[in-house]
Design a protein around this motif. Structure first.
Motif, PDB file in Angstrom:
ATOM      1  N   UNK A  84       0.637  -1.180   0.177  1.00 12.74           N
ATOM      2  CA  UNK A  84      -0.098   0.361  -0.021  1.00 12.74           C
ATOM      3  C   UNK A  84       0.915   1.160  -0.318  1.00 12.74           C
ATOM      4  N   UNK A  85       0.338   2.041  -0.776  1.00 14.54           N
ATOM      5  CA  UNK A  85       1.490   4.088  -0.777  1.00 14.54           C
ATOM      6  C   UNK A  85       0.821   4.457  -0.261  1.00 14.54           C
ATOM      7  N   UNK A  86       1.376   4.709   0.758  1.00 15.61           N
ATOM      8  CA  UNK A  86       0.757   5.948   1.893  1.00 15.61           C
ATOM      9  C   UNK A  86       1.633   7.539   1.946  1.00 15.61           C
ATOM     10  N   UNK A  87       0.647   8.414   1.728  1.00 13.69           N
ATOM     11  CA  UNK A  87       1.005   9.798   1.142  1.00 13.69           C
ATOM     12  C   UNK A  87       1.525  10.590   2.794  1.00 13.69           C
ATOM     13  N   UNK A 114      -3.534   6.357   2.721  1.00 12.03           N
ATOM     14  CA  UNK A 114      -3.502   5.444   1.469  1.00 12.03           C
ATOM     15  C   UNK A 114      -4.539   6.024   0.121  1.00 12.03           C
ATOM     16  N   UNK A 115      -4.710   7.267   0.366  1.00  8.23           N
ATOM     17  CA  UNK A 115      -5.709   7.903  -1.049  1.00  8.23           C
ATOM     18  C   UNK A 115      -4.985   7.982  -1.432  1.00  8.23           C
ATOM     19  N   UNK A 116      -5.122   8.073  -3.178  1.00  7.50           N
ATOM     20  CA  UNK A 116      -4.421   7.933  -4.178  1.00  7.50           C
ATOM     21  C   UNK A 116      -3.497   9.415  -4.485  1.00  7.50           C
ATOM     22  N   UNK A 117      -4.553  10.614  -3.814  1.00  4.76           N
ATOM     23  CA  UNK A 117      -4.532  12.041  -3.509  1.00  4.76           C
ATOM     24  C   UNK A 117      -3.161  11.797  -3.040  1.00  4.76           C
ATOM     25  N   UNK A 118      -2.413  13.514  -3.865  1.00  6.48           N
ATOM     26  CA  UNK A 118      -0.937  13.597  -3.433  1.00  6.48           C
ATOM     27  C   UNK A 118      -1.339  14.037  -2.219  1.00  6.48           C
ATOM     28  N   UNK A 119      -2.371  14.208  -0.743  1.00  2.00           N
ATOM     29  CA  UNK A 119      -2.612  15.253  -0.170  1.00  2.00           C
ATOM     30  C   UNK A 119      -1.166  15.788   1.240  1.00  2.00           C
TER      31      UNK A 119
END
Length: 522
Positions: A8-11, A26-31
């Motif tokens: 899982x990619x984490x921001x 874990x959102x695909x948004x670059x928060x």
């Protein structure tokens, strides 16, 4: 983006102290969290800022997250056109207040959560906003991805116009806090009289509360009316209408679906005028304020119902929001298994199978299961629909027997409900909300003669002193899981008031010194 954890990619939100922000890790948004890194990024890229404000227990925040922020296509648009910032409104009430007011000025209507605001890249002035946006157009709202493209395009071509609008909003915000007059006006009771008149004007004489749906508990207004009545008690004409408005509202809220009829504890607000169906999240601050209000009303009126509600609210608060070190957590989510209110609602047949026939008859009559479903056409949300005396008369039994059957039925259904998937709990420890809880527990300890509630209040106070008081200054939250946040004015004053309330129950010189240190810091 941050490195991966497993598959899982984490921001950047993964390392934040706020459970709400970590929900979006874990959102695909670059928060980004709010801070210098995000603001500098916006200035460097000259991209507008997409600011999203919410909180962990917010149902519509979850909906928008599932529909848009977890969607790779929508996230790609956000990442290409904006610098996206997530804010927990409970950790940053200062930012929330600024942009909620800006939203009201821009849209000419009330705000709420999730709050979605678009800001200029160099000075964070708002130029457009809303609350929840669906993924596709519906109910008069534009689809979120299409809206993002339109906003970004307009920003590129109409930047000067938007800056003028933003400057006007900033000026209007400044006018909300005019400088203090050189000579302070004399203090009079006129503002209290105006408040009293405004509350009576908006009072719902049928169901209690103020204004139309959605209805909020408004414990501050109820306490104000209770104090208006008490101040007039020795007058030739006591203000009985103020007492009536208070007691009717307290009774209707306690008997409606706003209160969890099985376990106690109040939901945040009612979506209808009758207090029937709530917005299901449960917040520490609501329950703390209502605990104090019901406890004071019990003391003022001698009404056993108010004392019982206060006791149940205190028990629920300590059991469901109490942490192991005495502090109190922030909230219980509205959702479980992806659906709002699922933890609390029932099917009639399931209740019938769970209870003996005589218990079911009393329970169904008491809580409305013998009527039409009141939630999504087939589910029931429990609320009081008949008095114990009326049920006893209909069943040709005494009231004590009916009360016993109701207690046994409630215990059986609570056991069954405990096996469901529980709503998530936000285990953030906020100074201001804990202070409200400490003060309310002290009031309840005194009003209900429950010394164990003062012990619980003392444990919460000890926790705040140990973990939130550093070098003569308060922190707004426990900083063990993230960077410390400096306290706000309400953290200080609510905690001073809480200490003083607790000192009226049992005196400790060290706590008085602490209150003095807090006042000196203010």
């Amino acid at each position: 983006m941050e490195p991966t954890r497993g598959a899982e990619t984490l921001n950047r939100l993964a390392a934040q102290s706020s459970p709400y922000l970590r929900q979006h890790a874990a959102n695909p948004v670059d928060w980004y969290p709010w801070g210098s890194e995000a603001l500098e990024r916006a200035r460097t890229l000259q991209r507008p800022i997409l600011l999203s404000i919410g909180y962990a227990a917010c149902h519509w925040c979850h909906v928008m997250a599932h529909e848009s922020f977890e969607d790779p296509a929508t996230a790609a648009v956000m990442n290409e056109l904006f610098v996206s910032i997530k804010v927990d409104r409970e950790e940053r009430p200062d930012l929330d207040r600024i942009y909620q007011l800006a939203h009201q000025m821009l849209t000419r209507r009330g705000g709420g959560w999730p709050l979605t605001m678009f800001l200029t890249h160099d000075d964070q002035r708002p130029f457009f906003g809303g609350t929840y946006f669906p993924p596709e157009p519906r109910h008069g709202l534009p689809g979120f991805a299409a809206l993002l493209r339109e906003v970004a395009a307009y920003y590129r071509t109409h930047g000067d116009e938007l800056r003028e609008n933003g400057a006007a909003i900033v000026a209007a915000l400044g006018d909300l806090n005019p400088p203090a007059p050189a000579i302070p006006p004399p203090l009079t009771a006129e503002p209290l009289r105006q408040c009293r008149a405004a509350l009576e004007h908006s009072f719902d004489a049928r169901f209690g509360g103020f204004g139309a749906a959605p209805k909020f508990p408004a414990p501050g207004s109820l306490l104000r009316l209770l104090h208006d009545w008490r101040a007039s008690a020795t007058a030739a004409v006591p203000d009985l209408q103020a007492l009536y408005m208070t007691t009717l509202t307290l009774k209707r809220m306690a008997e409606g679906g706003l209160m969890d009829q099985l376990a106690g504890g109040f939901c945040r607000y009612s979506v209808d005028a009758q207090w029937d169906i709530p917005h299901f999240e449960k917040m520490l601050y609501d329950n703390a304020l209502l605990l104090g209000t019901y406890a004071e009303a019990a003391q003022a009126t001698g009404e056993p119902q108010f004392a019982a509600v206060a006791a149940r609210t205190a028990s629920w608060m300590l059991a469901e929001l109490g942490g192991p070190a005495g502090a109190l957590y922030s909230s219980i989510d509205a959702d479980s298994e992806g659906h709002e209110g699922r933890f609390y609602i029932w099917e009639q047949e399931a209740v019938r199978k769970a209870l003996p026939a005589e218990q079911y008859a009393a329970f169904a009559a008491r809580y409305g299961l013998d009527r039409s479903p009141n939630f999504e056409q087939r589910w029931y949300h429990l609320r009081v629909t008949a008095s114990i005396e009326a049920i006893a008369e209909a069943e040709h039994l005494d009231a004590a027997t009916i009360e016993q059957r109701l207690r046994e039925a409630s215990a059986a259904l609570l056991r069954q409900r405990s096996m469901r998937v529980r709503p998530a709990r936000d285990e953030k420890v906020l100074t201001s909300w804990n202070a409200l809880a400490i003060g309310a527990l002290a009031v309840a300890a005194r009003s209900l003669r429950r010394p164990e509630l003062a012990v619980a209040a003392g444990a919460a106070l000890d926790n705040l002193r140990a973990r939130h008081w550093r070098d003569g200054r308060l922190l707004a939250t426990d900083a063990t899981s993230g960077p410390p946040l400096k306290a706000y004015l309400d953290d200080y004053v609510f905690l001073i008031e809480a200490v003083l309330e607790l000192l009226t129950v049992r005196f400790r010189a060290a706590e008085l010194r602490f209150a003095t240190e807090l006042a000196d810091a203010v």
